[in-house]
Design an enzyme around this catalytic site. Sequence first.
Site, PDB file in Angstrom:
ATOM      1  N   GLY A  28      -5.622  -9.960   4.607  1.00 34.08           N
ATOM      2  CA  GLY A  28      -4.329  -9.170   5.001  1.00 34.08           C
ATOM      3  C   GLY A  28      -4.209  -7.891   4.481  1.00 34.08           C
ATOM      4  CG  ASN A  29      -2.356  -4.794   6.298  1.00 37.15           C
ATOM      5  OD1 ASN A  29      -1.206  -4.547   6.215  1.00 37.15           O
ATOM      6  ND2 ASN A  29      -3.003  -5.337   7.277  1.00 37.15           N
ATOM      7  NE  ARG A  30      -0.067  -3.048  -1.797  1.00 36.18           N
ATOM      8  CZ  ARG A  30      -0.424  -2.631  -3.144  1.00 36.18           C
ATOM      9  NH1 ARG A  30      -1.657  -2.957  -3.570  1.00 36.18           N
ATOM     10  NH2 ARG A  30       0.437  -2.069  -3.518  1.00 36.18           N
TER      11      ARG A  30
END
Length: 221
Positions: A28-30
């Site tokens: 995923g990412n932030r």
Amino acid sequence: MSGALAGRRVVVSAGPTYEDIDPVRFIGNRSSGKMGFALAAAAAARGAEVVLIAGPVHLPAPDGVRRIDVRSAAQMREAVLAALPAEVYIGAAAVADYAPRSVAPGKMKKTGATLVLELVRTPDILAGVAIHPQRPKLVVGFAAETDDVERYARGKLVDKKLDMIAANRVGVPGSGFECDDNALSVYWPGGARELGPAPKTVLAEALLDLVDTRLQVHRSA
Ligand code: C5P
């Protein structure tokens, strides 16, 4: 309701995508989704019919918005394309560029000292929308850049056949991912505008003002 968006469909993508590795792990990412949600809320307040395609985020749906929750880049692409035709597409989501080639059916065991995951490119949703037979009148992208912001952002504007791109410098304290504030450098063919630093809700209004103006230019062309 006045303005170029009133009564028109606006599709906004927001948040990260999660690309599953196995039943318990993902890449995923932030991205918090805040910029996209602020844009969706602001467009709805201007009388647009807003479809918000949201990756996994912890945000309530803005008033008057049709929200479709998705998880992966593939699901986001399907939902975005299903939401066409639209007057405007704003790709504010931080879509994963790569996803595991396959999802392991069971939880992967730790066997070796190293593990190699094979990743494959995900389709570029934004570029796909920009060449779609039902292309929206205005296709707007985002670009997170660390350096040489204008050169890279303008490169994406051309390569992805966009009408406008909003670039934000990542790695600068107080702006970008996971923040309430941001600063955007917005580019379109023959023009540019610096927005902020300001809360994302304020930037959303300013960006929609630019969208409104560009739409009027396109309509009268
Ligand atoms: O090329 P880059 O990932 O920096 O471009 C960012 C823009 O492209 C964002 O608007 C993002 O929503 C969109 N994008 C997309 N599909 C991808 C990758 C990026 O729609 N697979």
